[in-house]
Design a protein around this motif. Structure first.
Motif, PDB file in Angstrom:
ATOM      1  N   ILE A  50      48.935 -18.150 -40.704  1.00 42.90           N
ATOM      2  CA  ILE A  50      50.224 -17.963 -41.372  1.00 42.90           C
ATOM      3  C   ILE A  50      50.038 -16.926 -42.475  1.00 42.90           C
ATOM      4  CG2 ILE A  50      52.094 -19.086 -42.627  1.00 42.90           C
ATOM      5  CD1 ILE A  50      51.162 -21.727 -41.357  1.00 42.90           C
ATOM      6  N   THR A  51      50.575 -15.738 -42.265  1.00 42.06           N
ATOM      7  CA  THR A  51      50.489 -14.663 -43.250  1.00 42.06           C
ATOM      8  C   THR A  51      51.778 -14.627 -44.050  1.00 42.06           C
ATOM      9  OG1 THR A  51      49.103 -13.396 -41.720  1.00 42.06           O
ATOM     10  CG2 THR A  51      50.033 -12.214 -43.602  1.00 42.06           C
ATOM     11  N   ILE A  52      51.663 -14.816 -45.360  1.00 40.91           N
ATOM     12  CA  ILE A  52      52.821 -14.863 -46.247  1.00 40.91           C
ATOM     13  C   ILE A  52      52.825 -13.598 -47.092  1.00 40.91           C
ATOM     14  CG2 ILE A  52      54.014 -16.177 -48.033  1.00 40.91           C
ATOM     15  CD1 ILE A  52      52.474 -18.640 -47.112  1.00 40.91           C
ATOM     16  N   TYR A  53      53.921 -12.870 -47.048  1.00 39.23           N
ATOM     17  CA  TYR A  53      54.070 -11.640 -47.817  1.00 39.23           C
ATOM     18  C   TYR A  53      54.882 -11.946 -49.077  1.00 39.23           C
ATOM     19  CZ  TYR A  53      52.574  -9.544 -43.438  1.00 39.23           C
ATOM     20  OH  TYR A  53      51.869  -9.227 -42.311  1.00 39.23           O
ATOM     21  N   VAL A  54      54.254 -11.783 -50.227  1.00 39.52           N
ATOM     22  CA  VAL A  54      54.882 -12.126 -51.506  1.00 39.52           C
ATOM     23  C   VAL A  54      54.619 -11.017 -52.518  1.00 39.52           C
ATOM     24  CG1 VAL A  54      54.800 -14.635 -51.202  1.00 39.52           C
ATOM     25  CG2 VAL A  54      52.834 -13.442 -52.167  1.00 39.52           C
ATOM     26  N   GLU A  55      55.356 -11.096 -53.616  1.00 40.99           N
ATOM     27  CA  GLU A  55      55.178 -10.123 -54.689  1.00 40.99           C
ATOM     28  C   GLU A  55      53.962 -10.454 -55.544  1.00 40.99           C
ATOM     29  OE1 GLU A  55      57.865  -8.205 -58.338  1.00 40.99           O
ATOM     30  OE2 GLU A  55      58.614  -9.875 -57.133  1.00 40.99           O
ATOM     31  N   ARG A  56      53.685 -11.771 -55.725  1.00 43.85           N
ATOM     32  CA  ARG A  56      52.551 -12.209 -56.544  1.00 43.85           C
ATOM     33  C   ARG A  56      51.700 -13.197 -55.739  1.00 43.85           C
ATOM     34  NH1 ARG A  56      57.014 -11.779 -59.702  1.00 43.85           N
ATOM     35  NH2 ARG A  56      57.658 -13.904 -59.224  1.00 43.85           N
ATOM     36  N   PRO A  57      50.671 -12.714 -55.039  1.00 47.26           N
ATOM     37  CA  PRO A  57      49.852 -13.600 -54.196  1.00 47.26           C
ATOM     38  C   PRO A  57      49.090 -14.662 -54.970  1.00 47.26           C
ATOM     39  CG  PRO A  57      49.504 -11.287 -53.641  1.00 47.26           C
ATOM     40  CD  PRO A  57      50.273 -11.318 -54.914  1.00 47.26           C
ATOM     41  N   GLY A  58      48.778 -14.399 -56.244  1.00 43.16           N
ATOM     42  CA  GLY A  58      48.019 -15.371 -57.028  1.00 43.16           C
ATOM     43  C   GLY A  58      48.719 -16.705 -57.148  1.00 43.16           C
ATOM     44  N   ILE A  59      50.054 -16.714 -57.145  1.00 43.73           N
ATOM     45  CA  ILE A  59      50.785 -17.971 -57.246  1.00 43.73           C
ATOM     46  C   ILE A  59      50.629 -18.784 -55.966  1.00 43.73           C
ATOM     47  CG2 ILE A  59      53.099 -18.972 -57.539  1.00 43.73           C
ATOM     48  CD1 ILE A  59      53.810 -16.633 -59.286  1.00 43.73           C
ATOM     49  N   VAL A  60      50.497 -18.114 -54.837  1.00 43.18           N
ATOM     50  CA  VAL A  60      50.326 -18.832 -53.568  1.00 43.18           C
ATOM     51  C   VAL A  60      48.945 -19.467 -53.487  1.00 43.18           C
ATOM     52  CG1 VAL A  60      50.373 -18.604 -51.053  1.00 43.18           C
ATOM     53  CG2 VAL A  60      51.927 -17.233 -52.459  1.00 43.18           C
ATOM     54  N   ILE A  61      47.926 -18.746 -53.923  1.00 44.37           N
ATOM     55  CA  ILE A  61      46.549 -19.254 -53.828  1.00 44.37           C
ATOM     56  C   ILE A  61      46.284 -20.299 -54.903  1.00 44.37           C
ATOM     57  CG2 ILE A  61      44.119 -18.617 -53.808  1.00 44.37           C
ATOM     58  CD1 ILE A  61      45.793 -17.512 -51.468  1.00 44.37           C
ATOM     59  N   GLY A  62      46.640 -19.992 -56.147  1.00 49.32           N
ATOM     60  CA  GLY A  62      46.389 -20.920 -57.243  1.00 49.32           C
ATOM     61  C   GLY A  62      44.943 -20.875 -57.713  1.00 49.32           C
ATOM     62  N   LYS A  63      44.654 -21.609 -58.767  1.00 52.85           N
ATOM     63  CA  LYS A  63      43.307 -21.651 -59.321  1.00 52.85           C
ATOM     64  C   LYS A  63      42.385 -22.412 -58.381  1.00 52.85           C
ATOM     65  CE  LYS A  63      40.789 -22.742 -63.558  1.00 52.85           C
ATOM     66  NZ  LYS A  63      40.892 -23.317 -64.920  1.00 52.85           N
ATOM     67  N   SER A  64      41.295 -21.759 -57.983  1.00 52.86           N
ATOM     68  CA  SER A  64      40.298 -22.322 -57.057  1.00 52.86           C
ATOM     69  C   SER A  64      40.920 -22.719 -55.725  1.00 52.86           C
ATOM     70  CB  SER A  64      39.615 -23.543 -57.683  1.00 52.86           C
ATOM     71  OG  SER A  64      38.990 -23.188 -58.900  1.00 52.86           O
ATOM     72  N   GLY A  65      42.050 -22.113 -55.363  1.00 55.04           N
ATOM     73  CA  GLY A  65      42.678 -22.384 -54.077  1.00 55.04           C
ATOM     74  C   GLY A  65      43.401 -23.712 -53.987  1.00 55.04           C
ATOM     75  N   LYS A  66      43.747 -24.314 -55.139  1.00 50.62           N
ATOM     76  CA  LYS A  66      44.375 -25.643 -55.118  1.00 50.62           C
ATOM     77  C   LYS A  66      45.783 -25.587 -54.532  1.00 50.62           C
ATOM     78  CE  LYS A  66      41.793 -27.609 -59.012  1.00 50.62           C
ATOM     79  NZ  LYS A  66      41.894 -28.215 -60.373  1.00 50.62           N
ATOM     80  N   LEU A  67      46.547 -24.569 -54.904  1.00 52.52           N
ATOM     81  CA  LEU A  67      47.917 -24.486 -54.409  1.00 52.52           C
ATOM     82  C   LEU A  67      47.969 -24.192 -52.917  1.00 52.52           C
ATOM     83  CD1 LEU A  67      49.670 -22.541 -57.320  1.00 52.52           C
ATOM     84  CD2 LEU A  67      49.665 -24.992 -56.866  1.00 52.52           C
ATOM     85  N   SER A  68      47.042 -23.366 -52.438  1.00 52.17           N
ATOM     86  CA  SER A  68      47.013 -23.087 -50.998  1.00 52.17           C
ATOM     87  C   SER A  68      46.617 -24.324 -50.198  1.00 52.17           C
ATOM     88  CB  SER A  68      46.049 -21.935 -50.701  1.00 52.17           C
ATOM     89  OG  SER A  68      44.723 -22.288 -51.072  1.00 52.17           O
ATOM     90  N   LYS A  69      45.721 -25.150 -50.747  1.00 51.16           N
ATOM     91  CA  LYS A  69      45.347 -26.401 -50.068  1.00 51.16           C
ATOM     92  C   LYS A  69      46.529 -27.363 -50.025  1.00 51.16           C
ATOM     93  CE  LYS A  69      40.461 -26.096 -51.377  1.00 51.16           C
ATOM     94  NZ  LYS A  69      39.375 -26.700 -52.211  1.00 51.16           N
ATOM     95  N   LYS A  70      47.285 -27.426 -51.132  1.00 49.06           N
ATOM     96  CA  LYS A  70      48.463 -28.286 -51.163  1.00 49.06           C
ATOM     97  C   LYS A  70      49.506 -27.814 -50.159  1.00 49.06           C
ATOM     98  CE  LYS A  70      52.035 -30.017 -54.302  1.00 49.06           C
ATOM     99  NZ  LYS A  70      52.584 -29.969 -55.680  1.00 49.06           N
ATOM    100  N   LEU A  71      49.701 -26.495 -50.084  1.00 51.40           N
ATOM    101  CA  LEU A  71      50.655 -25.939 -49.128  1.00 51.40           C
ATOM    102  C   LEU A  71      50.201 -26.192 -47.696  1.00 51.40           C
ATOM    103  CD1 LEU A  71      53.202 -24.299 -48.587  1.00 51.40           C
ATOM    104  CD2 LEU A  71      51.844 -22.222 -48.842  1.00 51.40           C
ATOM    105  N   THR A  72      48.891 -26.128 -47.460  1.00 47.42           N
ATOM    106  CA  THR A  72      48.360 -26.416 -46.121  1.00 47.42           C
ATOM    107  C   THR A  72      48.674 -27.843 -45.704  1.00 47.42           C
ATOM    108  OG1 THR A  72      46.565 -24.828 -46.442  1.00 47.42           O
ATOM    109  CG2 THR A  72      46.271 -26.473 -44.728  1.00 47.42           C
ATOM    110  N   ASP A  73      48.503 -28.806 -46.600  1.00 43.40           N
ATOM    111  CA  ASP A  73      48.807 -30.210 -46.291  1.00 43.40           C
ATOM    112  C   ASP A  73      50.299 -30.402 -46.005  1.00 43.40           C
ATOM    113  OD1 ASP A  73      46.150 -30.812 -46.682  1.00 43.40           O
ATOM    114  OD2 ASP A  73      46.416 -31.368 -48.796  1.00 43.40           O
ATOM    115  N   ILE A  74      51.151 -29.696 -46.759  1.00 42.34           N
ATOM    116  CA  ILE A  74      52.594 -29.805 -46.534  1.00 42.34           C
ATOM    117  C   ILE A  74      52.972 -29.252 -45.163  1.00 42.34           C
ATOM    118  CG2 ILE A  74      54.847 -29.001 -47.331  1.00 42.34           C
ATOM    119  CD1 ILE A  74      53.750 -29.028 -50.167  1.00 42.34           C
TER     120      ILE A  74
END
Length: 238
Positions: A50-74
């Motif tokens: 799943i490739t997500i195109y955004v203006e600020r990629p850091g918000i998608v990944i989060g610190k240490s990848g926490k937000l991306s892991k949460k999004l993966t579970d969702i």
């Protein structure tokens, strides 16, 4: 929302299209702060990329990848993905995205800025980024009891034909204000080099044609002189 592989082909295509549309709608709201633009889904035998195109990629990944892991579970729970892999790609020119422009206008109006000032600011930034044309429609109550619509337009706008499908980006955003709901619609014409209505003059071709015409004219003059020299004054050929 997982797609069963035992279904007929036409039903599987419909379900896959519906899932992609639902995924795009969900991510546009979930990643609103990141400046969501688009999503691309590629399913392989091992995982779903799943490739997500955004203006600020850091918000998608989060610190240490926490937000991306949460999004993966969702995504696993809500959309039935077995092994999703999330990639965040940065949009190089944010103001060549109708969705980002609509969100920019909506957020500025929510802060209390005048809609006309925000609309002209968005138009200037889009044209400076290379857009061929942009149209912004803002509908709602602008300090009066009756709702109305205001349009702001610059450049070339396509409304029908293949150009709309290939070169026009469209987005809608809604704002909830104390006086009611306000809608923002953006139609953006992407910067495409070759367009059906664009005339390109090739200087080298013009120079080549002029040289050919000049050479043919000189040849005709030489043949005319040779013919006159070979004809006697009495009109008889020598």
């Amino acid at each position: 929302m997982s797609v069963s592989k035992n279904l007929p082909v036409y039903k599987r295509i419909i379900q896959e299209g519906w899932r992609k549309a639902a995924l795009k709608e969900f991510l546009s709201k979930y990643l609103e702060r990141a400046g969501f633009h688009d999503v691309k889904l590629v399913e392989t035998s091992l995982r779903e990329i799943i490739t997500i195109y955004v203006e600020r990629p850091g918000i998608v990944i989060g610190k240490s990848g926490k937000l991306s892991k949460k999004l993966t579970d969702i995504l696993k729970e809500r959309f039935g993905f077995e092994n999703p892999y999330i990639r965040a790609e940065k949009v190089e020119e944010p103001f060549l995205s109708a969705r980002i422009i609509a969100h920019f206008i909506a957020s500025r109006i929510m802060r209390g800025e005048k809609h006309r000032r925000v609309a002209f600011m968005a138009i200037n930034r889009a044209l400076s980024s290379g857009a061929r044309g942009i149209e912004i429609k803002i509908a709602g109550k602008f300090g009066s009891q009756r709702a109305r619509e205001e349009r702001f337009r610059a450049g070339v706008i396509y409304r029908c034909g293949e150009d709309v499908m290939s070169h026009v980006d469209y987005a809608v955003e809604h704002i909830l204000l104390p006086q009611g709901v306000m809608g923002v619609r953006v139609r953006l014409v992407k910067p495409i080099e070759s367009m059906p209505d664009r005339v390109l003059i090739k200087e080298e071709k013009i120079a080549e044609i002029l040289e050919r015409i000049k050479a043919e004219k000189e040849k005709e003059e030489v043949e005319k002189v040779d013919h006159e020299e070979n004809v006697s004054p009495e009109g008889n050929e020598q």
